[in-house]
Design an enzyme around this catalytic site. Structure first.
Site, PDB file in Angstrom:
ATOM      1  N   SER A  98      43.233 -20.859 -14.690  1.00 30.76           N
ATOM      2  CA  SER A  98      42.832 -20.493 -16.327  1.00 30.76           C
ATOM      3  C   SER A  98      42.050 -21.485 -17.045  1.00 30.76           C
ATOM      4  O   SER A  98      43.145 -22.390 -17.538  1.00 30.76           O
ATOM      5  CB  SER A  98      43.707 -19.008 -16.350  1.00 30.76           C
ATOM      6  N   TYR A 111      52.045 -16.297 -18.761  1.00 37.42           N
ATOM      7  CA  TYR A 111      51.206 -16.641 -18.025  1.00 37.42           C
ATOM      8  C   TYR A 111      50.931 -17.905 -18.163  1.00 37.42           C
ATOM      9  O   TYR A 111      50.491 -18.249 -16.841  1.00 37.42           O
ATOM     10  CB  TYR A 111      49.878 -15.324 -17.745  1.00 37.42           C
TER      11      TYR A 111
END
Length: 208
Positions: A98, A111
């Site tokens: 990501s 995250y």
């Protein structure tokens, strides 16, 4: 029926829980039988989700669940399919990371931590496995029009009354949903993955 209409009758779908060792092993055995022990040419590690919330308040249990899927689960699947690649001297592993593995966003600290860990593991594996003819590639999506933000917002409900963080959590939820609505369709990531698969010498990272 949809697959048949697209001429993809040979696609086999398996149920696989990356946090369940028995589930991973069952899938590996199906692949081994189907390929006569050859294994797979390409492994795409795409399972993942994001917890949204104040880093101070996210519980140990929620943090472990995040890492169990995004890091430990990914490594468990990789370990299951890697030996066959190494034995024959070829293979390619694509890890979907990501932009959150490059830049840390407020309220997405846990995250991002899991994606930073994935980036480090992938960089190490790339070097370690090169001698065995195995290539390791990172795919780094930005905002994508999927259900990612909705799940993150649902997970953050427990923090809406989080004292000094309440207003920040609410604003972070709004930004996450807004960013996803303005994000690119999943097909953009599909194209990046296809380039990573078909390139003779793939880049270490494909930012999409």
């Amino acid at each position: 029926a949809e697959l048949s209409a697209l001429g993809l009758d040979t696609l086999t779908a398996l149920r696989l829980d990356v946090t369940d060792a028995e589930s991973i092993e069952a899938a590996r055995k199906v692949v081994e039988r189907a390929t006569g022990g050859y294994g797979i040419d390409i492994l795409i590690n795409n399972a993942g989700y994001g917890d949204l919330g104040p880093t101070e308040l996210i519980s140990d249990a929620d943090m472990r669940r995040q890492f169990d899927t995004n890091v430990f689960g990914l490594m468990a699947v990789t370990r299951a399919f890697l030996p066959a690649m190494r034995e024959r001297g070829s293979g390619r592993i694509l890890n979907v990371s990501s932009n959150g593995g490059r830049v840390t966003m407020p309220m997405f600290g846990v995250y991002s931590a899991s994606k930073y860990a994935l980036e480090a593991l992938s960089d190490a594996l790339r070097i370690e496995l090169a001698a065995f003819g195995i290539q390791v590639v990172l795919i780094e999506p930005g905002p994508i029009r999927t259900d990612f933000a909705n799940r993150a917002v649902t997970n953050s409900d427990k923090y809406k009354g989080a004292g000094p963080y309440a207003a920040i959590v609410q604003r972070a939820e709004e930004i996450a949903v807004f960013a996803e609505k303005g994000g690119v369709p999943p097909s953009v990531i599909t194209r990046a993955i296809r380039r990573a698969i078909t390139a003779r010498w793939p880049r270490a990272r494909y930012v999409a």
